[in-house]
Design an enzyme around this catalytic site. Structure first.
Site, PDB file in Angstrom:
ATOM      1  N   GLY A 336       0.755  -1.238   0.000  1.00 58.40           N
ATOM      2  CA  GLY A 336       0.000   0.000   0.000  1.00 58.40           C
ATOM      3  C   GLY A 336       0.786   1.289   0.000  1.00 58.40           C
ATOM      4  O   GLY A 336       0.186   2.363   0.037  1.00 58.40           O
ATOM      5  N   GLY A 337       2.114   1.245  -0.043  1.00 53.52           N
ATOM      6  CA  GLY A 337       2.899   2.471  -0.015  1.00 53.52           C
ATOM      7  C   GLY A 337       2.651   3.352  -1.221  1.00 53.52           C
ATOM      8  O   GLY A 337       2.357   4.552  -1.100  1.00 53.52           O
ATOM      9  N   CYS A 455      11.317  -3.516  -8.432  1.00 54.08           N
ATOM     10  CA  CYS A 455      12.457  -3.259  -7.552  1.00 54.08           C
ATOM     11  C   CYS A 455      13.546  -4.298  -7.813  1.00 54.08           C
ATOM     12  O   CYS A 455      13.933  -5.071  -6.942  1.00 54.08           O
ATOM     13  CB  CYS A 455      12.017  -3.289  -6.086  1.00 54.08           C
ATOM     14  SG  CYS A 455      13.306  -2.690  -4.974  1.00 54.08           S
TER      15      CYS A 455
END
Length: 519
Positions: A336-337, A455
């Site tokens: 959720g970032g 990432c």
């Protein structure tokens, strides 16, 4: 249990070694050979000490002091390391709970944290050194003793803890987890103390000239396949590859994201005793501490998020777009970032974000992270675009695909990941990445934008995935140059149109960004 008689090189106690300071680096000197606060393996003030600190006197049953058990910070570090190796736990999850349970704060908590993360980061090189010092493969040493030796070897080679204190405290630890192996542990550690880190690398690492990847892997404690992948992504530049490996082994800073409309980053930096970030307009750097305890985080005005993640999410939001701009989609939203940042930006601009997460517990985390924002959370598979009425094709204006990946770009934050990931993980992951990106291209309207983010700098998760998905999606796709979507003057962004961020260049995780426009 492994004991002295079972060892390869050692059978009857210590041999050789030095008793001076064998450490290198700038870590905290926590030990001068004296017992520390909280030296027993238990909580302070919780009743009678645990096993072995006091024993009965044979002459009359009188309680008398005996040799103290290992000090509490080292005990907690050992328990966290053991949980990672024994239970496949994650250090960033188990260690904070252990620190709370044991009441460790301040310098003690910092010392336990440094020992845990440092030992996990350097496990590969530590194991090679222990194997040589013991005269037997490290995998033949009983796991509890093996983890204790890793902890002791890390102290000897990477901290300022004096050698005699690192050896004696580790032998005390072995006495509690593998009593039959105390002589063996003492001898191995004294052998380790006979060289510093550079000396061990010179002895054990392959030649830089004949095997540069193998040399870097042992010198900087990364699996060879990861070193090779990094070098390929960096265009074969081995010097910069070494810089990246060094950065991976450093303690990463804590980054906060000041949510747009809810917190000003300069004011937030003053509030939390931090500093505004170098690149993201929302980033705040913290010197340390527990960010979860901050009022701004508890109140939803900010959240913990690497600056690189902020930059790639914001790039999607600021990319020029013709036509309607009210329907945004985060196709892989957990935990959720990025959804929190996009939701705050959407609120400022009168848009609404749909956040999709396939795992139920992560969907709940997304809901918590976006509470009070114009965000709808869907617990479903993002690949169901077109089949799920809540995810119609050609409906969304901006779509983020933060794809599941190997996580090779965040190894400094997840120290155990480098030893868990394998090349065999790549085929299923890259297949999933292509499927999710193809679904995102179906979900976006003609003229709309898709940001593919991962990432990892591994080329098969970045360029190969994007190229294959855009080729197979069945309709025209144009690459948008992502470099102008990042802050002006940001160095080292390459030739475009995609962008790869790097820890050693930008101080961020190694985030990859490609922005695609559907024709």
């Amino acid at each position: 249990m492994t004991g002295p008689s079972e060892s390869g090189r050692f059978s009857d106690g210590p041999r050789g070694g030095r008793s001076g300071d064998a450490g290198r680096g700038g870590e905290r000197d926590r030990d001068r050979g004296r017992p520390e606060r909280g030296e027993r393996p238990g909580r302070r003030g919780d009743g009678p000490p645990r096993e072995g600190r006091f024993g009965a006197d044979r002459r009359g049953g009188v309680r008398r002091p005996v040799r103290p058990a290992v000090d509490l910070p080292r005990h907690v570090a050992y328990q966290a390391i053991a949980a990672v190796h024994r239970d496949d736990a994650y250090a960033n999850l188990v260690l904070p709970a252990m620190l709370r349970d044991e009441g460790l704060t301040g310098r003690d908590a910092a010392f336990a944290t440094e020992l845990t993360y440092g030992t996990l980061r350097h496990t590969g090189t530590l194991d090679a050194i222990i194997t040589d010092a013991a005269g037997r493969d490290v995998q033949r040493i009983d796991p509890p003793v093996r983890d204790a030796l890793r902890l002791g070897t890390y102290q000897l080679l990477h901290t300022r803890v004096p050698a005699h204190a690192a050896v004696s405290s580790t032998v005390d630890l072995v006495r509690t987890v593998g009593p039959g192996a105390t002589g063996f542990a003492n001898a191995v550690l004294r052998e380790v103390a006979g060289r510093d880190t550079d000396g061990w690398v010179a002895k054990l690492a392959p030649s830089e000239e004949t095997d540069p990847i193998g040399h870097l892997a042992l010198a900087y404690s990364h699996p060879q396949w990861i070193v090779r992948a990094f070098a390929e992504a960096l265009g074969g530049d081995l010097r910069e590859t070494a810089r990246l490996l060094i950065e991976d082994n450093e303690r990463p800073p804590v980054h906060l994201c000041a949510r747009p409309g809810l917190a000003d980053p300069v004011a937030l930096a003053d509030e939390v005793g931090g500093a505004p970030g170098a690149f993201s307009p929302y980033a705040v750097y913290l010197a340390g501490g527990a960010p979860g305890d901050l009022a701004a985080v508890a109140e939803g005005r900010a959240h913990v998020q690497d600056e690189g993640s902020q930059l790639v999410a914001n790039a999607l939001a600021v990319a020029p777009l013709d036509g309607p701009d009210g329907r945004w989609l985060d196709l892989c939203a957990g935990p959720g970032g990025k959804a929190g940042l996009l939701g705050a930006l959407a609120e400022e601009r009168g848009a609404r974000l749909t956040a999709v997460e396939v795992a139920e517990h992560r969907a709940r985390l997304v809901a918590q992270a976006t509470r009070g924002l114009p965000v709808t959370v869907l617990h479903t598979d993002g690949r169901t675009v077109g089949a799920d009425p809540k995810l119609p094709e050609g409906h969304f204006d901006r779509v983020l695909v933060d794809a599941p990946c190997t996580g090779l770009g965040s190894l400094r934050r997840r120290p155990e990941s480098r030893w868990r990931r394998q090349p065999s993980d790549l085929p299923p992951l890259t297949r999933l990445q292509r499927e999710l990106l193809t679904a995102a291209l179906r979900a976006v309207r003609p003229g709309g934008l898709v940001a593919y983010v991962t990432c990892s700098p591994h080329t098969v998760e970045t360029h190969v995935t994007v190229t294959e998905a855009s080729r197979r999606c069945g309709f025209p796709v144009d690459f948008v140059d992502a470099r102008p979507l990042l802050p002006a003057g940001m160095p080292g962004l390459g030739d475009g149109p995609t962008v790869q961020l790097w820890p050693q260049r930008h101080g961020t995780d190694a985030m990859f960004l490609a922005v695609l426009r559907r024709g």
